[in-house]
Scaffold this motif. Structure first.
Motif, PDB file in Angstrom:
ATOM      1  N   PRO A 121     -33.571  42.884 -12.256  1.00 36.75           N
ATOM      2  CA  PRO A 121     -34.697  42.966 -13.192  1.00 36.75           C
ATOM      3  C   PRO A 121     -34.764  41.704 -14.065  1.00 36.75           C
ATOM      4  O   PRO A 121     -33.760  41.237 -14.577  1.00 36.75           O
ATOM      5  N   GLY A 122     -35.962  41.163 -14.158  1.00 39.56           N
ATOM      6  CA  GLY A 122     -36.169  39.948 -14.935  1.00 39.56           C
ATOM      7  C   GLY A 122     -36.021  38.668 -14.124  1.00 39.56           C
ATOM      8  O   GLY A 122     -36.360  37.597 -14.609  1.00 39.56           O
ATOM      9  N   ASP A 123     -35.514  38.756 -12.895  1.00 39.13           N
ATOM     10  CA  ASP A 123     -35.307  37.565 -12.072  1.00 39.13           C
ATOM     11  C   ASP A 123     -36.244  37.483 -10.876  1.00 39.13           C
ATOM     12  O   ASP A 123     -36.058  36.648  -9.997  1.00 39.13           O
ATOM     13  N   CYS A 124     -37.251  38.344 -10.807  1.00 35.67           N
ATOM     14  CA  CYS A 124     -38.139  38.386  -9.654  1.00 35.67           C
ATOM     15  C   CYS A 124     -38.982  37.111  -9.577  1.00 35.67           C
ATOM     16  O   CYS A 124     -39.542  36.668 -10.578  1.00 35.67           O
ATOM     17  N   HIS A 125     -39.061  36.539  -8.388  1.00 31.37           N
ATOM     18  CA  HIS A 125     -39.875  35.341  -8.190  1.00 31.37           C
ATOM     19  C   HIS A 125     -41.368  35.655  -8.304  1.00 31.37           C
ATOM     20  O   HIS A 125     -42.176  34.745  -8.446  1.00 31.37           O
ATOM     21  N   TYR A 126     -41.702  36.920  -8.207  1.00 28.18           N
ATOM     22  CA  TYR A 126     -43.099  37.345  -8.357  1.00 28.18           C
ATOM     23  C   TYR A 126     -43.290  38.078  -9.683  1.00 28.18           C
ATOM     24  O   TYR A 126     -44.109  38.969  -9.796  1.00 28.18           O
ATOM     25  N   PRO A 147     -32.175  62.979  -0.946  1.00 26.98           N
ATOM     26  CA  PRO A 147     -32.492  61.757  -1.688  1.00 26.98           C
ATOM     27  C   PRO A 147     -31.565  60.589  -1.343  1.00 26.98           C
ATOM     28  O   PRO A 147     -31.940  59.432  -1.484  1.00 26.98           O
ATOM     29  N   GLY A 148     -30.366  60.866  -0.852  1.00 24.56           N
ATOM     30  CA  GLY A 148     -29.424  59.815  -0.495  1.00 24.56           C
ATOM     31  C   GLY A 148     -29.837  58.992   0.712  1.00 24.56           C
ATOM     32  O   GLY A 148     -29.252  57.952   0.986  1.00 24.56           O
ATOM     33  N   ARG A 149     -30.862  59.424   1.438  1.00 27.39           N
ATOM     34  CA  ARG A 149     -31.327  58.666   2.607  1.00 27.39           C
ATOM     35  C   ARG A 149     -32.154  57.451   2.200  1.00 27.39           C
ATOM     36  O   ARG A 149     -32.395  56.571   2.994  1.00 27.39           O
ATOM     37  N   LEU A 150     -32.598  57.423   0.963  1.00 25.70           N
ATOM     38  CA  LEU A 150     -33.349  56.281   0.442  1.00 25.70           C
ATOM     39  C   LEU A 150     -32.511  55.636  -0.653  1.00 25.70           C
ATOM     40  O   LEU A 150     -32.235  56.248  -1.675  1.00 25.70           O
ATOM     41  N   GLN A 151     -32.065  54.410  -0.407  1.00 29.03           N
ATOM     42  CA  GLN A 151     -31.193  53.697  -1.340  1.00 29.03           C
ATOM     43  C   GLN A 151     -31.925  52.476  -1.893  1.00 29.03           C
ATOM     44  O   GLN A 151     -32.739  51.874  -1.195  1.00 29.03           O
ATOM     45  N   PHE A 152     -31.607  52.132  -3.129  1.00 24.99           N
ATOM     46  CA  PHE A 152     -32.233  50.980  -3.770  1.00 24.99           C
ATOM     47  C   PHE A 152     -31.172  50.232  -4.560  1.00 24.99           C
ATOM     48  O   PHE A 152     -30.321  50.850  -5.196  1.00 24.99           O
ATOM     49  N   SER A 153     -31.187  48.899  -4.512  1.00 23.15           N
ATOM     50  CA  SER A 153     -30.199  48.121  -5.262  1.00 23.15           C
ATOM     51  C   SER A 153     -30.788  46.779  -5.704  1.00 23.15           C
ATOM     52  O   SER A 153     -31.810  46.344  -5.196  1.00 23.15           O
ATOM     53  N   TRP A 154     -30.080  46.161  -6.654  1.00 27.06           N
ATOM     54  CA  TRP A 154     -30.416  44.819  -7.136  1.00 27.06           C
ATOM     55  C   TRP A 154     -29.266  43.906  -6.766  1.00 27.06           C
ATOM     56  O   TRP A 154     -28.138  44.125  -7.182  1.00 27.06           O
ATOM     57  N   ILE A 155     -29.524  42.874  -5.992  1.00 29.73           N
ATOM     58  CA  ILE A 155     -28.468  41.944  -5.592  1.00 29.73           C
ATOM     59  C   ILE A 155     -29.044  40.528  -5.608  1.00 29.73           C
ATOM     60  O   ILE A 155     -30.056  40.265  -4.976  1.00 29.73           O
ATOM     61  N   SER A 156     -28.373  39.615  -6.317  1.00 26.02           N
ATOM     62  CA  SER A 156     -28.836  38.220  -6.336  1.00 26.02           C
ATOM     63  C   SER A 156     -28.270  37.470  -5.136  1.00 26.02           C
ATOM     64  O   SER A 156     -27.346  37.932  -4.471  1.00 26.02           O
ATOM     65  N   SER A 157     -28.794  36.297  -4.884  1.00 31.26           N
ATOM     66  CA  SER A 157     -28.392  35.522  -3.710  1.00 31.26           C
ATOM     67  C   SER A 157     -26.941  35.045  -3.785  1.00 31.26           C
ATOM     68  O   SER A 157     -26.356  34.690  -2.774  1.00 31.26           O
ATOM     69  N   ALA A 158     -26.346  35.046  -4.963  1.00 30.43           N
ATOM     70  CA  ALA A 158     -24.961  34.597  -5.118  1.00 30.43           C
ATOM     71  C   ALA A 158     -23.957  35.742  -4.998  1.00 30.43           C
ATOM     72  O   ALA A 158     -22.759  35.528  -5.146  1.00 30.43           O
ATOM     73  N   GLU A 159     -24.426  36.949  -4.727  1.00 37.39           N
ATOM     74  CA  GLU A 159     -23.552  38.115  -4.722  1.00 37.39           C
ATOM     75  C   GLU A 159     -23.283  38.635  -3.301  1.00 37.39           C
ATOM     76  O   GLU A 159     -23.567  39.777  -2.977  1.00 37.39           O
ATOM     77  N   GLY A 160     -22.688  37.800  -2.481  1.00 41.38           N
ATOM     78  CA  GLY A 160     -22.357  38.183  -1.115  1.00 41.38           C
ATOM     79  C   GLY A 160     -21.355  39.319  -1.053  1.00 41.38           C
ATOM     80  O   GLY A 160     -21.467  40.226  -0.225  1.00 41.38           O
ATOM     81  N   VAL A 161     -20.369  39.305  -1.935  1.00 41.35           N
ATOM     82  CA  VAL A 161     -19.369  40.377  -1.981  1.00 41.35           C
ATOM     83  C   VAL A 161     -20.032  41.692  -2.356  1.00 41.35           C
ATOM     84  O   VAL A 161     -19.772  42.737  -1.743  1.00 41.35           O
ATOM     85  N   LYS A 162     -20.909  41.649  -3.343  1.00 42.08           N
ATOM     86  CA  LYS A 162     -21.616  42.860  -3.766  1.00 42.08           C
ATOM     87  C   LYS A 162     -22.481  43.394  -2.624  1.00 42.08           C
ATOM     88  O   LYS A 162     -22.555  44.600  -2.405  1.00 42.08           O
ATOM     89  N   PHE A 163     -23.136  42.503  -1.882  1.00 38.64           N
ATOM     90  CA  PHE A 163     -23.950  42.938  -0.749  1.00 38.64           C
ATOM     91  C   PHE A 163     -23.095  43.701   0.259  1.00 38.64           C
ATOM     92  O   PHE A 163     -23.465  44.786   0.706  1.00 38.64           O
ATOM     93  N   ALA A 164     -21.957  43.146   0.617  1.00 39.51           N
ATOM     94  CA  ALA A 164     -21.077  43.799   1.594  1.00 39.51           C
ATOM     95  C   ALA A 164     -20.571  45.134   1.061  1.00 39.51           C
ATOM     96  O   ALA A 164     -20.517  46.124   1.811  1.00 39.51           O
ATOM     97  N   ASP A 165     -20.221  45.194  -0.221  1.00 41.22           N
ATOM     98  CA  ASP A 165     -19.740  46.453  -0.817  1.00 41.22           C
ATOM     99  C   ASP A 165     -20.814  47.530  -0.796  1.00 41.22           C
ATOM    100  O   ASP A 165     -20.566  48.677  -0.414  1.00 41.22           O
ATOM    101  N   ILE A 166     -22.024  47.174  -1.218  1.00 40.62           N
ATOM    102  CA  ILE A 166     -23.107  48.156  -1.252  1.00 40.62           C
ATOM    103  C   ILE A 166     -23.497  48.566   0.164  1.00 40.62           C
ATOM    104  O   ILE A 166     -23.791  49.735   0.414  1.00 40.62           O
ATOM    105  N   ALA A 167     -23.468  47.628   1.109  1.00 36.37           N
ATOM    106  CA  ALA A 167     -23.771  47.962   2.509  1.00 36.37           C
ATOM    107  C   ALA A 167     -22.807  49.027   3.011  1.00 36.37           C
ATOM    108  O   ALA A 167     -23.212  50.012   3.641  1.00 36.37           O
ATOM    109  N   ARG A 168     -21.523  48.870   2.713  1.00 33.55           N
ATOM    110  CA  ARG A 168     -20.533  49.877   3.121  1.00 33.55           C
ATOM    111  C   ARG A 168     -20.799  51.217   2.446  1.00 33.55           C
ATOM    112  O   ARG A 168     -20.707  52.272   3.077  1.00 33.55           O
ATOM    113  N   GLN A 169     -21.155  51.187   1.154  1.00 29.65           N
ATOM    114  CA  GLN A 169     -21.442  52.429   0.426  1.00 29.65           C
ATOM    115  C   GLN A 169     -22.656  53.147   1.009  1.00 29.65           C
ATOM    116  O   GLN A 169     -22.642  54.371   1.178  1.00 29.65           O
TER     117      GLN A 169
END
Length: 143
Positions: free
Chosen positions: A69-74, A99-121
């Motif tokens: 939030p606050g970092d959207c290019h649009y 409701p768990g079948r629809l997931q939403f997250s905020w991840i910046s381009s520098a957060e590769g570790v966070k992406f992998a963690d959330i993908a596993r979750q």
């Protein structure tokens, strides 16, 4: 008996979350490979129609990820996305979809570790829910 492997459709913002997925891959961070990534200009461009289409056509879950939030290019695209998916989650729950079948997250381009963690979750949570094929008949028709 073969273990259930969910099919996840993942909509990633071009500017942030897709960059994080790329960084996770380049850095060789481990995460499950049963996601199909769809690159979108902004998480706010993902419509309810796209999500329903994915589930009606065999996806066991959908994950949408965008800029913080606050970092959207649009400017406000991710705020629109957050409101849209909160309402859609309630609608899907009303139709019988967990409701768990629809997931939403905020991840910046520098957060590769966070992406992998959330993908596993996401994969773990949707695996626990099981296949979505029995729920497809309850979803609204996509035109």
């Amino acid at each position: 008996m073969k273990e259930f492997e969910p099919k996840i459709i993942t909509f990633l913002c071009n500017w942030c979350s897709y960059g994080a997925a790329d960084l996770a891959g380049v850095s060789r961070f481990q995460y499950p490979a049963n996601m199909r990534i769809v690159r979108v200009p902004c998480s706010g461009r993902v419509s309810a129609k796209m999500i329903l289409y994915a589930i009606r056509n065999g996806a066991d879950g959908v994950w949408i990820s965008g800029c913080h939030p606050g970092d959207c290019h649009y400017i406000e695209g991710n705020y629109y996305a957050r409101r849209k998916f909160t309402l859609l989650k309630e609608l899907l729950e009303y139709t019988g979809l967990e409701p768990g079948r629809l997931q939403f997250s905020w991840i910046s381009s520098a957060e590769g570790v966070k992406f992998a963690d959330i993908a596993r979750q996401v994969i773990e949570e949707i695996t626990q829910l099981g296949p979505a094929c029995h729920l497809v008949k309850t979803l609204p028709e996509v035109a």
